[in-house]
Scaffold this motif. Structure first.
Motif, PDB file in Angstrom:
ATOM      1  N   ASN A 533       0.849  -1.194   0.000  1.00  0.00           N
ATOM      2  CA  ASN A 533       0.000   0.000   0.000  1.00  0.00           C
ATOM      3  C   ASN A 533       0.878   1.234   0.000  1.00  0.00           C
ATOM      4  OD1 ASN A 533      -2.113   1.721   0.215  1.00  0.00           O
ATOM      5  ND2 ASN A 533      -2.357   1.466   2.404  1.00  0.00           N
ATOM      6  N   PHE A 534       1.062   1.823  -1.183  1.00  0.00           N
ATOM      7  CA  PHE A 534       1.845   3.055  -1.253  1.00  0.00           C
ATOM      8  C   PHE A 534       0.973   4.246  -0.881  1.00  0.00           C
ATOM      9  CE2 PHE A 534       5.614   1.331  -2.896  1.00  0.00           C
ATOM     10  CZ  PHE A 534       5.263   0.326  -3.782  1.00  0.00           C
ATOM     11  N   ALA A 535       1.589   5.226  -0.223  1.00  0.00           N
ATOM     12  CA  ALA A 535       0.881   6.476   0.073  1.00  0.00           C
ATOM     13  C   ALA A 535       1.023   7.388  -1.138  1.00  0.00           C
ATOM     14  CB  ALA A 535       1.473   7.126   1.314  1.00  0.00           C
ATOM     15  N   LYS A 536       0.034   7.420  -1.972  1.00  0.00           N
ATOM     16  CA  LYS A 536       0.118   8.162  -3.231  1.00  0.00           C
ATOM     17  C   LYS A 536      -0.603   9.507  -3.123  1.00  0.00           C
ATOM     18  CE  LYS A 536       0.300   3.969  -6.007  1.00  0.00           C
ATOM     19  NZ  LYS A 536       0.115   3.038  -4.917  1.00  0.00           N
ATOM     20  N   PRO A 537       0.111  10.615  -3.300  1.00  0.00           N
ATOM     21  CA  PRO A 537      -0.565  11.917  -3.243  1.00  0.00           C
ATOM     22  C   PRO A 537      -1.416  12.156  -4.480  1.00  0.00           C
ATOM     23  CG  PRO A 537       1.748  12.172  -3.802  1.00  0.00           C
ATOM     24  CD  PRO A 537       1.544  10.718  -3.548  1.00  0.00           C
ATOM     25  N   THR A 538      -2.515  12.817  -4.318  1.00  0.00           N
ATOM     26  CA  THR A 538      -3.365  13.149  -5.462  1.00  0.00           C
ATOM     27  C   THR A 538      -2.962  14.512  -5.999  1.00  0.00           C
ATOM     28  OG1 THR A 538      -4.962  14.089  -3.943  1.00  0.00           O
ATOM     29  CG2 THR A 538      -5.330  11.835  -4.618  1.00  0.00           C
ATOM     30  N   GLU A 539      -3.211  14.717  -7.267  1.00  0.00           N
ATOM     31  CA  GLU A 539      -2.768  15.947  -7.911  1.00  0.00           C
ATOM     32  C   GLU A 539      -3.749  17.092  -7.719  1.00  0.00           C
ATOM     33  OE1 GLU A 539      -2.237  14.861 -11.929  1.00  0.00           O
ATOM     34  OE2 GLU A 539      -0.693  13.366 -11.533  1.00  0.00           O
ATOM     35  N   ASP A 540      -5.014  16.754  -7.523  1.00  0.00           N
ATOM     36  CA  ASP A 540      -6.029  17.806  -7.587  1.00  0.00           C
ATOM     37  C   ASP A 540      -6.303  18.458  -6.234  1.00  0.00           C
ATOM     38  OD1 ASP A 540      -8.986  16.010  -6.934  1.00  0.00           O
ATOM     39  OD2 ASP A 540      -6.980  15.182  -6.972  1.00  0.00           O
ATOM     40  N   LEU A 541      -5.746  17.898  -5.161  1.00  0.00           N
ATOM     41  CA  LEU A 541      -6.044  18.454  -3.843  1.00  0.00           C
ATOM     42  C   LEU A 541      -4.820  19.171  -3.297  1.00  0.00           C
ATOM     43  CD1 LEU A 541      -7.988  15.427  -2.437  1.00  0.00           C
ATOM     44  CD2 LEU A 541      -8.930  17.670  -2.868  1.00  0.00           C
ATOM     45  N   LYS A 542      -5.021  20.335  -2.742  1.00  0.00           N
ATOM     46  CA  LYS A 542      -3.948  21.166  -2.203  1.00  0.00           C
ATOM     47  C   LYS A 542      -3.568  20.659  -0.821  1.00  0.00           C
ATOM     48  CE  LYS A 542      -1.703  25.041  -3.212  1.00  0.00           C
ATOM     49  NZ  LYS A 542      -0.953  25.215  -4.427  1.00  0.00           N
ATOM     50  N   ILE A 543      -2.288  20.494  -0.545  1.00  0.00           N
ATOM     51  CA  ILE A 543      -1.871  20.037   0.779  1.00  0.00           C
ATOM     52  C   ILE A 543      -0.843  21.009   1.358  1.00  0.00           C
ATOM     53  CG2 ILE A 543      -2.232  17.604   0.186  1.00  0.00           C
ATOM     54  CD1 ILE A 543       0.836  17.398   0.022  1.00  0.00           C
ATOM     55  N   PHE A 544      -0.653  20.896   2.638  1.00  0.00           N
ATOM     56  CA  PHE A 544       0.365  21.701   3.296  1.00  0.00           C
ATOM     57  C   PHE A 544       1.688  20.949   3.211  1.00  0.00           C
ATOM     58  CE2 PHE A 544      -3.633  22.811   5.315  1.00  0.00           C
ATOM     59  CZ  PHE A 544      -3.588  24.190   5.266  1.00  0.00           C
ATOM     60  N   THR A 545       2.614  21.432   2.414  1.00  0.00           N
ATOM     61  CA  THR A 545       3.848  20.692   2.185  1.00  0.00           C
ATOM     62  C   THR A 545       4.821  20.820   3.349  1.00  0.00           C
ATOM     63  OG1 THR A 545       4.714  22.606   1.006  1.00  0.00           O
ATOM     64  CG2 THR A 545       3.664  20.889  -0.310  1.00  0.00           C
ATOM     65  N   LEU A 546       4.757  21.872   4.104  1.00  0.00           N
ATOM     66  CA  LEU A 546       5.592  22.042   5.292  1.00  0.00           C
ATOM     67  C   LEU A 546       7.073  21.784   5.002  1.00  0.00           C
ATOM     68  CD1 LEU A 546       3.340  20.396   8.000  1.00  0.00           C
ATOM     69  CD2 LEU A 546       3.581  22.802   7.470  1.00  0.00           C
ATOM     70  N   GLY A 547       7.590  22.445   3.991  1.00  0.00           N
ATOM     71  CA  GLY A 547       9.031  22.378   3.746  1.00  0.00           C
ATOM     72  C   GLY A 547       9.439  21.344   2.720  1.00  0.00           C
ATOM     73  N   LEU A 548       8.539  20.525   2.241  1.00  0.00           N
ATOM     74  CA  LEU A 548       8.889  19.529   1.228  1.00  0.00           C
ATOM     75  C   LEU A 548       8.727  20.132  -0.161  1.00  0.00           C
ATOM     76  CD1 LEU A 548       7.348  16.152   2.361  1.00  0.00           C
ATOM     77  CD2 LEU A 548       9.759  16.678   2.085  1.00  0.00           C
ATOM     78  N   GLU A 549       9.739  19.961  -0.994  1.00  0.00           N
ATOM     79  CA  GLU A 549       9.628  20.456  -2.363  1.00  0.00           C
ATOM     80  C   GLU A 549       8.719  19.543  -3.162  1.00  0.00           C
ATOM     81  OE1 GLU A 549      13.402  20.932  -4.140  1.00  0.00           O
ATOM     82  OE2 GLU A 549      14.221  22.081  -2.472  1.00  0.00           O
ATOM     83  N   GLU A 550       8.057  20.141  -4.128  1.00  0.00           N
ATOM     84  CA  GLU A 550       7.142  19.369  -4.960  1.00  0.00           C
ATOM     85  C   GLU A 550       7.926  18.330  -5.755  1.00  0.00           C
ATOM     86  OE1 GLU A 550       3.676  20.102  -8.331  1.00  0.00           O
ATOM     87  OE2 GLU A 550       4.745  21.792  -7.425  1.00  0.00           O
ATOM     88  N   GLY A 551       7.377  17.134  -5.818  1.00  0.00           N
ATOM     89  CA  GLY A 551       8.022  16.058  -6.558  1.00  0.00           C
ATOM     90  C   GLY A 551       8.990  15.246  -5.721  1.00  0.00           C
ATOM     91  N   ASN A 552       9.189  15.624  -4.457  1.00  0.00           N
ATOM     92  CA  ASN A 552      10.104  14.892  -3.593  1.00  0.00           C
ATOM     93  C   ASN A 552       9.376  14.019  -2.574  1.00  0.00           C
ATOM     94  OD1 ASN A 552      12.308  15.943  -4.844  1.00  0.00           O
ATOM     95  ND2 ASN A 552      12.657  17.578  -3.348  1.00  0.00           N
ATOM     96  N   GLU A 553       8.173  13.557  -2.920  1.00  0.00           N
ATOM     97  CA  GLU A 553       7.442  12.721  -1.979  1.00  0.00           C
ATOM     98  C   GLU A 553       8.206  11.424  -1.736  1.00  0.00           C
ATOM     99  OE1 GLU A 553       6.041  13.851  -4.770  1.00  0.00           O
ATOM    100  OE2 GLU A 553       4.432  15.209  -4.199  1.00  0.00           O
ATOM    101  N   GLU A 554       8.231  10.997  -0.489  1.00  0.00           N
ATOM    102  CA  GLU A 554       8.949   9.776  -0.138  1.00  0.00           C
ATOM    103  C   GLU A 554       8.008   8.795   0.531  1.00  0.00           C
ATOM    104  OE1 GLU A 554      12.276  10.991   2.249  1.00  0.00           O
ATOM    105  OE2 GLU A 554      13.595  11.028   0.514  1.00  0.00           O
ATOM    106  N   VAL A 555       8.358   7.523   0.420  1.00  0.00           N
ATOM    107  CA  VAL A 555       7.606   6.476   1.089  1.00  0.00           C
ATOM    108  C   VAL A 555       8.573   5.740   2.007  1.00  0.00           C
ATOM    109  CG1 VAL A 555       8.023   4.751  -0.714  1.00  0.00           C
ATOM    110  CG2 VAL A 555       6.032   4.523   0.754  1.00  0.00           C
ATOM    111  N   CYS A 556       8.071   5.308   3.142  1.00  0.00           N
ATOM    112  CA  CYS A 556       8.914   4.650   4.143  1.00  0.00           C
ATOM    113  C   CYS A 556       8.680   3.139   4.088  1.00  0.00           C
ATOM    114  CB  CYS A 556       8.578   5.189   5.532  1.00  0.00           C
ATOM    115  SG  CYS A 556       9.539   4.406   6.838  1.00  0.00           S
ATOM    116  N   ASN A 557       9.741   2.375   3.893  1.00  0.00           N
ATOM    117  CA  ASN A 557       9.675   0.920   3.884  1.00  0.00           C
ATOM    118  C   ASN A 557      10.599   0.361   4.954  1.00  0.00           C
ATOM    119  OD1 ASN A 557       7.868   0.603   1.677  1.00  0.00           O
ATOM    120  ND2 ASN A 557       9.542   1.092   0.265  1.00  0.00           N
ATOM    121  N   LEU A 558      10.485  -0.940   5.197  1.00  0.00           N
ATOM    122  CA  LEU A 558      11.390  -1.614   6.124  1.00  0.00           C
ATOM    123  C   LEU A 558      12.640  -2.055   5.387  1.00  0.00           C
ATOM    124  CD1 LEU A 558       8.962  -3.854   8.182  1.00  0.00           C
ATOM    125  CD2 LEU A 558       9.927  -1.665   8.834  1.00  0.00           C
ATOM    126  N   ALA A 559      13.768  -2.021   6.079  1.00  0.00           N
ATOM    127  CA  ALA A 559      15.020  -2.489   5.489  1.00  0.00           C
ATOM    128  C   ALA A 559      14.921  -3.971   5.156  1.00  0.00           C
ATOM    129  CB  ALA A 559      16.176  -2.233   6.457  1.00  0.00           C
TER     130      ALA A 559
END
Length: 1339
Positions: A533-559
């Motif tokens: 289950n990836f956390a996929k951001p939607t394009e049409d909804l505005k979010i508060f990026t809080l310091g994250l540049e656009e296009g730099n979304e990250e997903v957290c996995n286990l090693a």
């Protein structure tokens, strides 16, 4: 050795292994010392101080005896080498002379020390000694019998080294030894030669016992007295070690240092008592007197242990520094997991602590004199401001490879608030949080985004301690409850602080890996990422990026390779659980610790089995108290447990039983005893218990030592093994047919009678009666003569099922089960724990067996996600065991691939499976193992023909037919009625789809002839029900809707009577589809009501999802509303991440596509794309299942509507899109696995694409084909829509854009339809009319 094991072992288990080695060698030394007349005064880690108490005139001879003892001890170690490859050797120092014993303490505890010249001499001698040396102090050399000893002088030393004894030829050591021992009052004579000491036969002396008990810690005395804890005194636990060293101005005078030690000891005791610390031992080092103090001994854990230890250290340092006889005070403090328990021999031992942290604390004390020092763990865990500490230069310390940073504690000069009050703060409804509007706004917007688009988000608040983060989270939790939205994981128990600590711990162990998120198109679907289950951001909804540049979304996995369940809890959380555990009585602690071995969920029967020296009354009383204390929850059965877990997956503290108890204010009226009795009666009714907090279970489990755990796990496995089979409702047996016959993994031996009984439960007679010949199957009577018409055969079949239903309702025989299937409960409390017990025991073969059983069972129960999880566990074990070559291992591989194929179609793997099957067949053993193999082969062939049917090439069609035929032949070889009938029906379905009427009809008749001869017993009834069910499903696929409804209705009644909800819901689902296509709305709504009731009663998410799928279909195609669009959409938002729905991707494909169609009809293309893209991600999961094709046809319908928009806007690639779409629709019709029932809708869509692209000729062809099929099938729904489309497309009238919107506004609810307020003919006109008059010539 401590350093070696501590760095090599997981979770500080090195201390445990070190103690095992130490005890082995120390025991050998202790035995020698005792046999030679000595005794043990003190243990000090890997050293011990032994004493021979003699009169002056015997000293010379006793020195000879002691030298003989020392040389024999060396002899023991010369011939031994430990399993770990350690070269363990001993160095011994001997001294002779007078000693002084100092006894000090207070009214509750006494301690003793021995001091004097002889003690100083023996310490010096031992320091001079090298490995395998025996060194005599100068005084000892003066007093010994020099004629008996060969020595070697040591340069610059008065002490000497013993080489060997040189007795005269006539010397008899045994006689010499007997004479020496005659002068020792405590040594047994020849009359008591089996005793080590005469003290063993002393009569009980209460006064002496009380005096001796003062030398033992009070908590240990309690554990010794509690017989239920016998043998379980040792454990691994996190503690804080404090070493206090006192250097004296005049070391040699006992009267001088005695009073100083007494004053220091009294103060140390008084300080420690406040914070539940204890002095474990007092001993004299080379310099001064040292106190080993421990915070966190069993039963003594207190909150904020580390801080209190530092506070105590500073207090003790300040006090002792002002005792004028003391020259220097040095204190070292270290925190971590150590061994707390018994060290030594069974007759001479002590309770102490051993581990790397003990060494570090001792070394810091010696290498940093005159100050209070602590290690980095203590520094970080204290929560004290940094200015209370000063980092010190690192020093190389003996026996410590890397101590980490060392800090000096400068003192606690401020009043600091400690405790956990902030963790339990509550938000009052009338008092909202003020001053955090911006932070709350972020949360509300993020939550709204999640609820609208189900786009997962992590919102983090960062701030210094005391800024109000916990208060903010409490406010958020309150606001989230209003939206019925939970957000914290079970592991954190719903407490923000716990969640933070868990994340810190994962980060510390480098478990979390952050990666840039992949786009949907770039992600290849494989077995390993199939349901991630990836956390996929939607394009049409505005979010508060809080310091994250656009296009730099990250997903957290286990090693890679990380297993979360193997990670230890962070120290802060373990402390919280240990504080709660240690606050319990000793017997309750023991119960919790034993329960932790069994697992997070367990039964009272199993717990009673492993509790040492308990009776049932004691256990029930203890459980009742622990349930009241919110340590445990109790449940009557597995269903209650599952409901409780689903209602609050984040954390549940008490189930409805505990909640139903009176609140504290009212309970005060009743006596405590009466309340406890009520709770005991509740516990007696419940046989399933679960830890309220997973942290408590994990913490209690980690306290056990390795050997203790293995013994407990073995007990559990032996007890559970007898119940490791299907429930009585399902006639026992294995979940993988004949599994235990093919793979011998049982711990408990089986006699022949037991084996026969188990074979009988499988419907198997005796091995002698087995013959594997197709020709010997019993001949069936000709029930259906050739003269009967198809209608007469139909009536005969339906009448037969009616007679069976009548007999099921009225028969008194053992036909209808008294209770429903209990297999899911067996999985949770028997099979699953067994797999984990065998993993803990290192029995990978046995663990593999039960993981495959679990995977098979969950597939039977319809939970493919859990099957996937346990199959992955099985695959991991198979890879570990891959070097092992045997028939049973080959069978396990084939079972694995068969189960994997049932979850996910993966062709290459199945070819590998066939090879495995062929290898097994070449050397397959006779009898029951052969049966197990045949069952796997039938399942494999059933999967294979479906897989091959997905491919268009001719040779695949040939393979498809071959696999279906081989399934029949293999099933006949098993001589099992169910396997034969299943193969007949599969073969019939294959020929149905291939269009060979004569063959499919023949095999359906053979199926009916077969079941006509079955006995009217439970198994026979289940087979008959399966036939009605499967025939109904086949008839639906083939478009014989009336017969599908007749058979489905009867199957519904039969499964209902058999109390099998896992089969029942599927019948209702397909019955809904048949009634839907026939426009039989009253019956449809009735069946939908049954489906809803079943989904609610069984907490069954799939049937609920299908319910809403049909509700959407009703709105889109039938022209009325049963459940509103908003309700359907809300269900999807709330459940699209459900693990079962994600695995049954066909239902999600259908739901997403229906929503996309809804928005496409309304021209809301942004919303259309959201759901169409979600559906598109599921299209690639191509499975030969009817539900997938229903969903796929809905998805293509949405694409057709989007094509209309592209053509209207004159898009450049509109024509290419149209050609591709038409090709996809044609391919879908061409596939054998699709089923003719889908053809009218597909031809309808093909006709629409053709007319959009200006191909009127093919449009007419497809329309007429669809209408002919509808007429043949009796598909009233599609026929009505087709006629309306045909009339509309070829008329000259124009379609207004808001036509469908007007239709939606006038869609009547079902209540109006059933009451007759709305005409049924008017409802049928509420159809969406696809627009065609866009351009005169679009291309």
């Amino acid at each position: 050795m401590t350093e070696k094991f501590s760095t090599a072992m997981y979770m500080d288990r090195g201390a445990e292994q070190l103690v095992e080695i130490l005890n082995h060698y120390i025991s050998a030394i202790v035995e020698k010392v005792l046999i030679f007349g000595g005794d043990i005064l003190k243990f000090a880690g890997d050293a011990l101080l032994a004493l021979w108490k003699v009169e002056r005139r015997q000293l010379k001879n006793i020195i000879t005896v002691v030298i003989k003892c020392s040389l024999e001890i060396h002899g023991l170690f010369e011939t031994q080498e430990s399993e770990e490859g350690l070269d363990v050797r001993v160095k011994i120092g001997l001294a002779a002379g007078h000693i002084t014993m100092l006894v000090f303490g207070d009214e509750t505890r006494n301690y003793f020390l021995v001091i004097g010249q002889a003690v100083d001499d023996v310490r010096l001698a031992q320091n001079i000694a090298q490995m395998n040396d025996v060194i005599l102090s100068p005084n000892c050399w003066q007093l010994c019998d020099r004629s008996m000893i060969e020595i070697e002088r040591i340069p610059d030393q008065r002490a000497v080294k013993v080489n060997f004894l040189k007795p005269p030829p006539s010397f008899n050591f045994d006689e010499f030894f007997t004479k020496c021992m005659a002068f020792m009052d405590y040594y047994p004579s020849s009359d008591h030669k089996n005793l080590l000491r005469l003290a063993c036969i002393l009569e009980s002396d209460p006064e002496l016992e009380l005096s001796l008990q003062k030398y033992v810690m009070e908590s240990i005395l309690k554990q010794i007295d509690d017989k239920k804890l016998r043998g379980y005194l040792s454990e691994l636990r996190p503690v804080t070690i404090m070493f206090v060293n006192l250097m004296f101005k005049d070391q040699d005078k006992a009267e001088v240092i005695g009073s100083a030690i007494q004053d220091a000891c009294a103060h140390i005791n008084s300080v420690l008592r406040v914070f539940r610390g204890q002095i474990n031992k007092v001993f004299m080092f080379d310099k001064g007197c040292s106190f080993l103090c421990v915070f966190g001994f069993p039963g003594e854990k207190a909150p904020d242990e580390v801080t209190h230890a530092l506070e105590s250290a500073v207090d003790i340092f300040d006090f002792c520094s002002h005792i004028h006889k003391i020259h220097t005070v040095s204190i070292g403090v270290a925190s971590g997991i150590v061994f707390c328990g018994i060290v030594g021999h069974s007759v001479r031992h002590e309770y102490t602590v051993i581990g790397q942290k003990v060494n570090i604390a001792a070394r810091m004390m010696m290498y940093y004199p005159g100050i209070v020092t602590c290690d980095s763990v203590t520094y970080n865990g204290s929560n004290l401001p940094a200015y209370f500490f000063k980092e010190l230069p690192k020093k190389v310390m003996k026996g410590v490879a890397d101590s980490g940073p060392v800090y000096q504690c400068l003192g606690l000069n401020e009043k600091v608030m400690f405790g956990m009050a902030y963790l339990i703060c509550n938000r009052n409804e009338g008092y909202p949080l003020l001053g955090r509007d911006k932070e709350i706004k972020y949360f509300m917007c993020t939550m709204k985004e999640f609820l609208v688009s189900n786009c997962s988000r992590i919102l983090m608040y960062e701030g210094l301690s005391g800024y109000g983060k916990s208060q903010l989270l409490v406010e958020i939790e309150y606001l989230a409850q209003g939206e019925n939205h939970r957000y914290l994981a079970e592991g954190s128990c719903g407490i923000p602080f716990y969640c933070e600590e868990l994340l810190k711990n994962l980060d510390h162990h480098r478990v979390l890996v952050f990666q840039t998120i992949e786009s949907e198109e770039k992600t290849n679907v494989t077995w390993n990422n199939l349901f991630k289950n990836f956390a996929k951001p939607t394009e049409d909804l505005k979010i508060f990026t809080l310091g994250l540049e656009e296009g730099n979304e990250e997903v957290c996995n286990l090693a890679s390779g990380v297993r979360l369940k193997n990670l230890s809890l962070p120290a802060s959380l373990k402390e919280i659980s240990l504080v709660q555990l240690d606050s319990m009585s000793l017997s309750h602690q023991m119960l919790v610790r034993c329960a932790a071995i069994v697992g997070l969920t367990f039964t009272t029967e199993l717990l009673f089995e492993i509790l040492p020296c308990w009776n049932m009354k004691m256990m029930i009383n203890a459980l009742a108290t622990l349930v009241e204390s919110n340590v445990f929850d109790c449940f009557r059965n597995g269903r209650e447990l599952r409901i409780a877990l689903k209602q609050n997956t984040a954390s549940f503290e008490v189930n409805y039983r505990s909640l139903s108890l009176q609140p504290p204010s009212e309970r005060m009226v009743h006596g405590k005893q009466e309340e406890l009795r009520e709770l005991e009666s509740e516990v007696i009714e419940c046989h399933i218990i679960r830890f309220c907090s997973p942290m408590m279970q994990k913490t209690a489990y980690e306290l056990w030592l390795k050997d203790q755990k293995k013994a407990m796990h073995l007990k559990c496995a032996r007890f559970l093994e007898e119940n490791a089979h299907r429930c009585d409702h399902c006639r026992s047996g294995d979940f993988v047919p004949f599994h235990h016959f093919a793979v011998d993994i049982r711990l408990n031996t089986l006699d022949l009678d037991t084996i026969r009984k188990m074979a009988k439960s499988h419907g198997f007679q005796t091995e002698e009666e087995i013959t594997f010949s197709r020709t010997e199957t019993s001949k069936r009577s000709e029930i259906f003569s050739e003269n009967l018409s198809s209608e007469e055969i139909r009536e005969k079949i339906l009448s037969f099922f009616d007679i069976i239903i009548s007999k099921m309702r009225t028969s008194e025989n053992d036909i209808i089960p008294l209770e429903s299937c209990q297999c899911e409960e067996i999985l949770e409390i028997v099979i699953m724990p067994l797999a984990h017990h065998f993993l803990a025991l290192g029995e990978n073969n046995k663990a593999l067996y039960y993981f495959l059983e679990l995977a098979s069972a969950y597939l039977i129960l319809g939970d493919s996600y859990m099957a996937y999880i346990y199959l992955n566990e099985g695959e991991r074990l198979l890879k570990i065991l891959k070097k092992e070559k045997s028939w049973s291992k080959t069978f396990e591989w084939t079972t694995f691939f068969t189960l994997k194929g049932q979850i996910h179609v993966e062709k290459n793997r199945h070819f590998h499976f066939v090879n495995q099957n062929q290898q097994a067949q070449e050397s397959s053993p006779p009898g029951k193992k052969r049966l197990a193999q045949l069952y796997q082969q039938t399942t494999c062939f059933s999967l294979l023909w479906r897989i091959y049917s997905l491919n268009y090439f001719f040779h695949y069609k040939y393979y498809c037919h071959l696999a279906a035929l081989m399934q029949v032949n293999t099933a006949l070889e098993t001589q099992d009625d169910f396997q034969i009938i299943k193969a007949y029906l599969d073969y019939s379905l294959y020929h149905h789809l291939a269009g060979y009427q004569g063959v499919w009809f023949k095999y359906e008749v053979m199926t009916m002839e077969h079941i006509f001869n079955l006995p009217l017993k439970r198994e026979g009834i289940e087979i008959m029900t399966y036939v009605a069910d499967t025939l109904g499903y086949i008839k639906l696929l083939m478009g014989h809707l009336d017969l599908a409804i007749d058979l489905g209705s009867r199957a519904h009644k039969m499964w209902s009577l058999l109390r099998n909800p896992n089969k029942h819901y599927l019948v209702l689902c397909w019955l809904c589809k048949s009634l839907f296509l026939k426009n039989r709305y009253k019956q449809l709504i009735q069946v939908l009501g049954w489906l809803w009731d079943l989904s609610v009663a069984e907490e069954h998410i799939f049937s609920k999802a299908f319910f809403y799928f049909v509700c959407l279909d009703i709105m889109l195609y039938s022209g009325f509303v049963y459940r509103s669009f908003e309700e359907c959409l809300e269900f999807i938002h709330q459940n699209e991440d459900n693990r079962i729905l994600k695995f049954q991707s066909g239902i999600l494909l259908g739901l997403y596509s229906c929503i996309a169609i809804w928005y496409a009809r309304l021209q809301k293309w942004d919303n259309f794309h959201i759901f169409s893209n979600r559906a598109k991600s599921l299209v690639s999961r191509r499975t030969p299942a009817a539900l997938y094709f229903i969903g796929l046809s809905r998805y293509l319908e949405g694409q057709v509507l989007y094509l209309q928009k592209q053509i209207e806007e004159q898009s450049e690639n509109a024509q290419d899109s149209g050609v591709d779409l038409l090709k996809n629709l044609e391919n879908l019709v061409a596939q054998n696995t699709t089923g003719p029932v889908f053809y009218p809708r597909l031809y309808h869509l093909m006709a629409y694409v053709c007319i959009l692209m200006g191909d009127g000729q093919n449009c007419s062809l497809f329309l007429n084909t669809a209408l002919q099929l509808c007429e043949t099938q009796g598909n009233v729904l599609e026929k009505c829509w087709l006629n309306m489309s045909k009339e509309w497309w070829y008329s000259g009238s124009e379609l207004t854009e808001d036509q469908w919107l007007q239709t939606l506004l006038s869609l009547p609810p079902w209540e109006k339809v059933v009451s007759g307020k709305v005409n049924m003919k008017d409802i049928q006109k509420n159809k969406f009319l696809m627009r065609v008059n866009i351009l005169d010539n679009p291309f």
